[in-house]
Design an enzyme around this catalytic site. Structure first.
Site, mmCIF file in Angstrom:
data_model
loop_
_atom_site.group_PDB
_atom_site.id
_atom_site.type_symbol
_atom_site.label_atom_id
_atom_site.label_comp_id
_atom_site.label_asym_id
_atom_site.label_seq_id
_atom_site.Cartn_x
_atom_site.Cartn_y
_atom_site.Cartn_z
ATOM 1 N N ASP A 4 -8.926 -6.761 -3.993
ATOM 2 C CA ASP A 4 -8.559 -5.426 -3.508
ATOM 3 C C ASP A 4 -9.260 -4.380 -4.364
ATOM 4 O O ASP A 4 -8.962 -4.243 -5.552
ATOM 5 C CB ASP A 4 -7.039 -5.269 -3.590
ATOM 6 C CG ASP A 4 -6.540 -3.952 -3.004
ATOM 7 O OD1 ASP A 4 -7.360 -3.075 -2.673
ATOM 8 O OD2 ASP A 4 -5.313 -3.811 -2.867
ATOM 9 N N HIS B 146 -7.988 -5.279 0.286
ATOM 10 C CA HIS B 146 -6.694 -4.594 0.360
ATOM 11 C C HIS B 146 -5.828 -5.169 1.491
ATOM 12 O O HIS B 146 -4.604 -5.241 1.380
ATOM 13 C CB HIS B 146 -6.948 -3.101 0.581
ATOM 14 C CG HIS B 146 -5.727 -2.240 0.492
ATOM 15 N ND1 HIS B 146 -4.928 -2.219 -0.625
ATOM 16 C CD2 HIS B 146 -5.164 -1.377 1.380
ATOM 17 C CE1 HIS B 146 -3.922 -1.366 -0.414
ATOM 18 N NE2 HIS B 146 -4.036 -0.857 0.792
ATOM 19 N N ASP B 147 -6.458 -5.566 2.565
ATOM 20 C CA ASP B 147 -5.727 -6.093 3.729
ATOM 21 C C ASP B 147 -4.990 -7.398 3.444
ATOM 22 O O ASP B 147 -4.206 -7.850 4.286
ATOM 23 C CB ASP B 147 -6.685 -6.317 4.902
ATOM 24 C CG ASP B 147 -6.705 -5.133 5.858
ATOM 25 O OD1 ASP B 147 -5.939 -4.181 5.613
ATOM 26 O OD2 ASP B 147 -7.475 -5.168 6.829
ATOM 27 N N ARG C 25 -11.209 5.927 10.985
ATOM 28 C CA ARG C 25 -10.732 4.557 10.916
ATOM 29 C C ARG C 25 -11.820 3.614 10.399
ATOM 30 O O ARG C 25 -11.553 2.686 9.643
ATOM 31 C CB ARG C 25 -10.282 4.110 12.305
ATOM 32 C CG ARG C 25 -9.797 2.680 12.375
ATOM 33 C CD ARG C 25 -8.578 2.485 11.499
ATOM 34 N NE ARG C 25 -7.990 1.174 11.679
ATOM 35 C CZ ARG C 25 -6.958 0.715 11.006
ATOM 36 N NH1 ARG C 25 -6.396 1.475 10.083
ATOM 37 N NH2 ARG C 25 -6.464 -0.465 11.235
ATOM 38 N N SER D 188 0.839 -1.191 0.000
ATOM 39 C CA SER D 188 0.000 0.000 0.000
ATOM 40 C C SER D 188 0.886 1.258 0.000
ATOM 41 O O SER D 188 1.751 1.405 -0.858
ATOM 42 C CB SER D 188 -0.914 -0.055 1.218
ATOM 43 O OG SER D 188 -1.937 0.894 1.131
#
Lengths: 203, 381
Positions: B321, B354-355, B226, B156
């Protein structure tokens, strides 16, 4: 896939000028590119869709780009390679005709190899048994084969003629990758695997 | 310490601090008269100092990439990839991870004392960019006696730093590993960042950035930021698999309390983030993301921006993602192909979104390991 492809690799290597830039479509584990790097000091990339093959390419020190050939070669600019090579993959793509044209868009010359479906053993197999032929070059059953566009030496040459593709060199081999007189004289009947080098004809 | 660590962990780690007393010029035109970087290292630097790896952290990361701090139960953020026998094998490599400038885990940032005023920087901390980070990391490399990194690696925002390293210091980086990256943010990416920033900036406790002076924290804003970020890091499939539409009490209560499990999860993520992260750092990190655009100085031509690169690249993306989708990684790959750079690329089948770059996805670890093996062999590690 045949067990020992190195005779095919040798023939391709003989066709390639040292130090060329080569793109290998459906490069598998990257062995051909590795061989060409060793024998012809080529630079280039392999394109591959299968994740386990990509892993093997990285293990073999080959630059590999994850690519679905059915989507064309849009990541590559025109004339960016000396040769675009495709071994034993033409018959497995959705649009072999479009891919041939893509090969000649990004490369000056193309080299393909494919199993010749008109080989006499395959003809005999179909004639005698009435079932889809299998051989060392075509080891899959009809329902799980990746080969969806099988063709013959004559089919391929007809397509080239139709699309203004000039065949520069042809080599045909028997089932054991030996060149034989019969295969040279009557390739459509006796060639097990066909190898072609070609380029776009100037109009 | 009676704590037992897994055999493939670097185990107990202690951060270190490096002070720099020469000013650092920043892209924004300001400069930091002096600064500190906090970092961790794992493994051993070999004799010719050739086996050093820089790991760059993402938005909410820190220098604590692997191993365990004393008394802590959770390992560093990239425990999946750093350790003995892991892709970044600490038996072979000397691994360095620093907390980025502007961070809130020890490196000079908004919570640090401004030497000119004697008070915390707060909102006065200058906006830093990916290039500023890379510049500061080069100073750290100098301090550690590392002339050339065997690889700079990141996921990222960390991948962006790896790219910038390859562009700015072509002779000081042998390989760049860019995972779940992008050559610049899309308008949608920036939009998400802006919502996150607005959540913080409009929190009544923000006090124009001087909340530390007021003795408060813009908790709600940071938690909201967050939460929205977290939604974008996961995939629809991953969320469905984890929570579905499961209800906490098994029935709908027709109110605005937590009813669905996913709401409970998000609120927990938001709240726990407030305890370990700083609001102004979040603003700074999202700005650094927004500003990253190495092609901007090259008529928006990324291949020109990368033309001077000498590093070999491994680019990895993940199928699910959608924050930095595979197509963004392919832009980087294409730009490298345009100028005949050494690059390999794989799009890893993974459902985590994405994680996924933080997860032990076997195919991901396999290709990453194979590439790092090549890096290791090149430097004799």
């Amino acid at each position: 896939m045949s067990q020992d492809l190195s005779p095919e690799f040798r023939m391709i290597s003989d066709w390639i000028k040292p130090g060329s830039r080569v793109l290998d479509l459906g490069c598998g584990d990257g062995r051909l590119l590795g061989y060409l790097q060793d024998t012809r000091q080529v630079t280039g990339y392999g394109l591959e869709i299968d994740q386990s093959n990509i892993l093997r390419c990285v293990q073999n020190g080959i630059n590999v780009i994850h690519t679905d050939l059915d989507e064309g070669l849009q990541d590559f600019d025109p004339d960016s390679f000396d040769y675009v090579v495709m071994t034993q993959t033409l018959q497995a793509v959705h649009y072999p005709d479009r891919l041939l044209e893509e090969m000649l868009r990004v490369g000056r010359q193309g080299i393909v190899t494919f199993p010749n479906f008109a080989h006499w053993r395959l003809r005999l197999h179909l004639a005698l048994h009435g079932r889809m032929p299998m051989s060392s070059a075509l080891p899959h059953a009809w329902y799980d084969t990746p080969n969806i566009h099988l063709c013959t030496v004559r089919d391929f040459e007809a397509l080239c003629a139709e699309r203004q593709i000039g065949i520069l060199q042809r080599s045909v081999t028997t089932a054991y990758f030996q060149e034989s007189l019969t295969a040279r004289l009557m390739p459509n009947l006796f060639a097990s695997v066909a190898l072609y080098r070609f380029e776009k004809l100037k109009r | 310490m009676s704590q037992d660590f897994p055999a493939d962990s670097v185990g107990l780690v202690t951060p270190r601090q490096q002070h720099f007393d020469q000013p650092l010029e920043l892209d924004c035109g300001q400069s930091l008269p002096e600064f500190d970087l906090v970092y961790e290292s794992y493994g051993t630097l070999n004799e010719d100092r050739s086996n050093a790896i820089l790991v760059a952290h993402a938005l909410s990361g820190s220098h604590h990439a692997a191993g365990y701090h004393a008394g802590a139960h959770k390992p560093g953020w990239w425990e999946a990839c750093i350790g003995p026998g892991k892709p970044i094998d600490t038996n072979r490599f000397f691994v360095v991870c620093s907390n980025n400038l502007g961070g809130c885990h020890g490196s000079t940032g908004p919570l640090s004392t401004n030497p000119l005023t004697g008070r915390p920087y707060g909102a006065a901390f200058p906006i830093v960019t990916v290039r500023d980070w890379v510049r500061s990391q080069a100073r750290l490399a100098d301090a550690l006696g590392i002339q050339r990194w065997a690889a700079v690696i990141g996921g990222s925002l960390g991948g962006m730093q790896a790219m910038q390293w390859a562009i700015d210091y072509p002779d000081r980086i042998a390989h760049a590993v860019v995972i779940a990256g992008a050559p610049k943010l899309s308008a949608q990416n920036i939009a998400f960042n802006e919502v996150a920033r607005q959540a913080i900036l409009t929190d009544p406790e923000f006090h124009e950035g001087h909340y530390a002076d007021e003795g408060v924290i813009p908790r709600r804003g940071l938690a909201l930021a967050r939460m929205i970020g977290h939604i974008t890091y996961l995939s629809d499939d991953a969320m469905r698999a984890k929570f579905g539409r499961e209800l906490r009490e098994g029935k709908i209560n027709f109110n605005y309390e937590v009813e669905f499990q996913v709401e409970s999860y998000l609120r927990h993520q938001g709240q726990s983030f407030v305890d370990r992260f700083d609001a102004t750092t979040y603003l700074l990190m999202t700005k650094a993301l927004d500003y990253f655009d190495p092609a901007a100085n090259f008529d928006d031509d990324l291949s020109r921006a990368l033309a001077g690169v000498k590093a070999g690249f491994l680019v990895l993306s993940f199928t699910s993602d959608w924050r930095f989708p595979p197509s963004r990684s392919r832009e980087i790959v294409k730009a490298l192909l345009d100028t005949d750079k050494s690059v390999s690329y794989a799009d890893i089948v993974a459902h985590h979104g994405h994680d996924a770059f933080l997860m032990p996805v076997p195919e991901y670890l396999g290709i990453f390991s194979a590439y790092m093996d090549r890096v290791g062999r090149e430097v004799g590690a």
